[in-house]
Design a protein around this motif. Structure first.
Motif: not given
Ligand code: PEP
Length: 246
Positions: A206-208, A162-164, A94-96, A226-231
């Motif tokens: 992915g998402g939180a 799937y990352e809303p 999403a950031e791209r 999962f696709l994990v960002g912050r954690a």
């Molecule tokens: C992400 O950027 O793909 C993501 C899932 O971020 P976060 O886990 O921080 O919500």
């Protein structure tokens, strides 16, 4: 089947020393969790050095250009990422997309990643939701557009994350029943275009996601990981998350 945890470090950590520590901690936690497999997506300039630290943790590039070379200042190619030992490629995050990446770009990147024997992790997801349900159409066009001309015999190798967009960076993830519904929808979309092999496609959420919610999502959300960002970008948090799943 193992739960897949893809760690998207984004533009973190701020030094090689910290990156090495985060990777070592992630590797240690992954080594103890037999039911979890972990992929790390570091900033691209750490790929080659990290690849020397562990074969057990495959690496992903967070984004790369589909062209093999050329006048693309600041970009790296999927060919270069593959040569730097990335075996997975996150595509269409999403950031791209927010910076102008189009569905056509994601399609070219998927085809290039496959040509370089990488496993694409295609990120899809709506920016907002309304009761009219138009988010299904958004996700359908992202999936179909990105996978155009992918041969049927390669389709099951694609991972869909799937990352809303509204849940990325948010305080809480989306409700597992909504993930479940979208997971079914994504697989149905692929089955309609590519036949029964679509049932085998891996769908991640992915998402939180963090250690307080991952196990419940896995139970109720009908996702394979999962696709994990912050954690994923802090040693204690990724350790706790991996432990919570094992
Ligand atoms: C992400 O950027 O793909 C993501 C899932 O971020 P976060 O886990 O921080 O919500």
């Amino acid at each position: 089947m193992k739960t897949l945890v893809v760690c998207n470090w984004k533009m973190n950590p701020s030094s090689w020393k910290e990156a090495k520590k985060l990777f070592e901690e992630t590797k240690k936690a992954a080594g103890k969790a037999r039911s979890v497999s972990v992929v790390v997506a570091p900033p691209a300039l750490y790929l080659r050095e990290l690849s020397k630290l562990a074969r057990s943790i495959p690496l992903a590039v967070q984004h790369a250009h589909a062209d093999e070379g050329g006048a693309h200042t600041g970009e790296i190619s999927l060919a270069q990422a593959a040569e730097s030992k990335a075996t997975y490629a996150i595509i269409g995050h999403a950031e791209r997309r927010a910076q102008g990446e189009t569905i056509e770009d994601t399609n070219k990147q998927i085809l290039s990643a496959l040509a370089h024997k990488m496993t694409p992790i295609l990120c899809v997801g709506e920016s907002t939701r309304s009761i009219q349900g138009e988010y299904f159409e958004t996700v359908r066009s992202q999936v179909k557009g990105a996978l155009t001309t992918v041969p049927q015999n390669r389709i099951a190798t694609i991972i869909i994350a799937y990352e809303p967009v509204w849940a990325i960076g948010a305080p809480r993830p989306m409700a597992p029943r909504d993930m479940h519904e979208m997971g079914i929808f994504i697989r149905k979309t692929i089955v309609q275009g590519w036949g029964d092999v679509g049932h085998a496609v891996t769908v991640l959420y992915g998402g939180a996601v963090d250690s307080t919610n991952a196990a419940q999502i896995l139970d109720e959300g009908d996702v394979r990981g999962f696709l994990v960002g912050r954690a994923s970008a802090e040693p204690e948090k990724i350790k706790a998350l991996i432990q919570s799943l094992s």
